[in-house]
Design a protein around this motif. Sequence first.
Motif, PDB file in Angstrom:
ATOM      1  N   GLN A  14       7.252  17.614 -22.389  1.00 40.29           N
ATOM      2  CA  GLN A  14       6.830  18.535 -23.431  1.00 40.29           C
ATOM      3  C   GLN A  14       6.061  17.847 -24.547  1.00 40.29           C
ATOM      4  OE1 GLN A  14      10.599  20.424 -24.433  1.00 40.29           O
ATOM      5  NE2 GLN A  14       9.987  22.250 -23.306  1.00 40.29           N
ATOM      6  N   GLY A  15       6.322  16.595 -24.822  1.00 43.05           N
ATOM      7  CA  GLY A  15       5.638  15.908 -25.898  1.00 43.05           C
ATOM      8  C   GLY A  15       6.371  16.061 -27.213  1.00 43.05           C
ATOM      9  N   LEU A  16       5.617  16.119 -28.297  1.00 43.63           N
ATOM     10  CA  LEU A  16       6.195  16.216 -29.632  1.00 43.63           C
ATOM     11  C   LEU A  16       6.297  17.674 -30.045  1.00 43.63           C
ATOM     12  CD1 LEU A  16       7.138  14.880 -32.278  1.00 43.63           C
ATOM     13  CD2 LEU A  16       4.756  14.886 -33.013  1.00 43.63           C
ATOM     14  N   ILE A  17       7.514  18.116 -30.400  1.00 47.25           N
ATOM     15  CA  ILE A  17       7.738  19.483 -30.843  1.00 47.25           C
ATOM     16  C   ILE A  17       8.332  19.444 -32.246  1.00 47.25           C
ATOM     17  CG2 ILE A  17       8.923  21.656 -30.409  1.00 47.25           C
ATOM     18  CD1 ILE A  17       9.051  20.906 -27.466  1.00 47.25           C
ATOM     19  N   ILE A  18       7.627  20.050 -33.195  1.00 42.55           N
ATOM     20  CA  ILE A  18       8.158  20.226 -34.547  1.00 42.55           C
ATOM     21  C   ILE A  18       8.737  21.626 -34.601  1.00 42.55           C
ATOM     22  CG2 ILE A  18       7.632  20.245 -37.010  1.00 42.55           C
ATOM     23  CD1 ILE A  18       5.253  18.419 -36.414  1.00 42.55           C
ATOM     24  N   GLY A  19      10.071  21.718 -34.702  1.00 42.90           N
ATOM     25  CA  GLY A  19      10.745  23.001 -34.593  1.00 42.90           C
ATOM     26  C   GLY A  19      10.562  23.875 -35.813  1.00 42.90           C
ATOM     27  N   ASN A  20      10.913  25.138 -35.632  1.00 42.07           N
ATOM     28  CA  ASN A  20      10.832  26.116 -36.713  1.00 42.07           C
ATOM     29  C   ASN A  20      11.732  25.691 -37.872  1.00 42.07           C
ATOM     30  OD1 ASN A  20      10.269  28.453 -38.145  1.00 42.07           O
ATOM     31  ND2 ASN A  20      11.842  29.642 -37.079  1.00 42.07           N
ATOM     32  N   GLY A  21      11.159  25.610 -39.082  1.00 46.74           N
ATOM     33  CA  GLY A  21      11.911  25.197 -40.254  1.00 46.74           C
ATOM     34  C   GLY A  21      11.985  23.695 -40.463  1.00 46.74           C
ATOM     35  N   VAL A  22      11.431  22.930 -39.536  1.00 44.41           N
ATOM     36  CA  VAL A  22      11.446  21.468 -39.640  1.00 44.41           C
ATOM     37  C   VAL A  22      10.206  21.005 -40.404  1.00 44.41           C
ATOM     38  CG1 VAL A  22      11.368  19.296 -38.355  1.00 44.41           C
ATOM     39  CG2 VAL A  22      12.773  21.192 -37.525  1.00 44.41           C
ATOM     40  N   HIS A  23      10.380  20.061 -41.332  1.00 52.98           N
ATOM     41  CA  HIS A  23       9.275  19.511 -42.106  1.00 52.98           C
ATOM     42  C   HIS A  23       9.141  18.027 -41.765  1.00 52.98           C
ATOM     43  CE1 HIS A  23       9.312  23.187 -44.520  1.00 52.98           C
ATOM     44  NE2 HIS A  23      10.626  23.032 -44.605  1.00 52.98           N
ATOM     45  N   VAL A  24       8.010  17.659 -41.182  1.00 54.20           N
ATOM     46  CA  VAL A  24       7.726  16.260 -40.856  1.00 54.20           C
ATOM     47  C   VAL A  24       6.759  15.732 -41.904  1.00 54.20           C
ATOM     48  CG1 VAL A  24       6.749  14.662 -39.176  1.00 54.20           C
ATOM     49  CG2 VAL A  24       8.121  16.608 -38.395  1.00 54.20           C
ATOM     50  N   VAL A  25       7.178  14.681 -42.628  1.00 55.19           N
ATOM     51  CA  VAL A  25       6.374  14.096 -43.702  1.00 55.19           C
ATOM     52  C   VAL A  25       6.117  12.637 -43.360  1.00 55.19           C
ATOM     53  CG1 VAL A  25       6.237  13.597 -46.159  1.00 55.19           C
ATOM     54  CG2 VAL A  25       7.414  15.671 -45.374  1.00 55.19           C
TER      55      VAL A  25
END
Length: 351
Positions: A14-25
């Motif tokens: 799948q690779g990189l998944i930024i989930g709902n509500g997740v903040h990647v900084v």
Amino acid sequence: MMALLIWCSSASAQGLIIGNGVHVVTDGSPNIVLLNGNWTNNGSFAPSYSRVKMSLWPEGGSVYHLNGDSVTTFYHLLVHASQFTTFFVQTDANIIARFDFGGSLMSVDADINMLPGAVFGYDPESMVTGVNGRILTTVTLDKPMSANPANLGIEITSHENLGMTTIIRGFREQINAGGEKSIERYYDIIPATQPAQPVQLRLQYHDGELNGNSKSRLAVFSGKAGSKLSMLSQNSNESRPNWINAGSTRQLQRFTLGNALAANQSATEKVGLKAFPNPFTNRFTVTLHSDVAKSVELKMVNLAGIVIESKLVKLQAGNNYIEWSAAKYTPGAYHLVIGGDTGKAIKVVKQ
């Protein structure tokens, strides 16, 4: 510099998944590397000065995606794909600095917004296509000289301040005034103020976009989006491969490339003897109408009246198109003469 490596071992990962509500900084200028994986953003991503590199090298080719419910803003996105691999852009993205693409095929089915100063870099062998997708930028054009905003493939020269101008590169074929299809690329130029003086334009294209059109007969067409487009009168090939000089126009709107043979004429209109492009560089196409099938002689005559080349051609009833190679000609003016009962001649110029 911090480096973050995301490793996916197969094309099915799948690779990189930024989930709902997740903040990647991100902090500083890290490298984020995906190997054979998708980028899916359903949350938020703060890029700082990061570089996201997607290396897509599966055996036998595959399909990868930039998708998700959220718009991703990248500082620098680099996609390097192997042959037979297709990269789909399925969600809107913003590019702050660069978007570099090298690979077989990219299908843009969303908006890629190149922010002011951002550059779209791509391998000339790479093909970019799409259905409803666009690559666009909005920049200030104050007396631009051969400006190619975001490197989208259209050069603009004007002696006026056009103000904040949006340039859109789309991938849908257009229809010209003769009802024929264009290449699979168009541009919309939307200035803050329409120019009072002519604007010079040059358009780039890829061989894979020709859509049945002939490279030797390409001309620039223009008009309102959604309407049948009319051919500009001052078209010529550039010395650079895969560039067409549109000449000048006072109306900045939609532009595309297509076969010059239809121009603004109906299918039954007699076109007579014409040559395109004119002026030309190394070759041009002769357009000749005949009411009946017959053979005629075409002669190229220099200004001293000397015949430097002649061809006997068989014409069909209707419009005929003859490719003429002039690579060995010296630059200057010539007369193309058709013999027999027509007695027509036109002036052609080699640049």
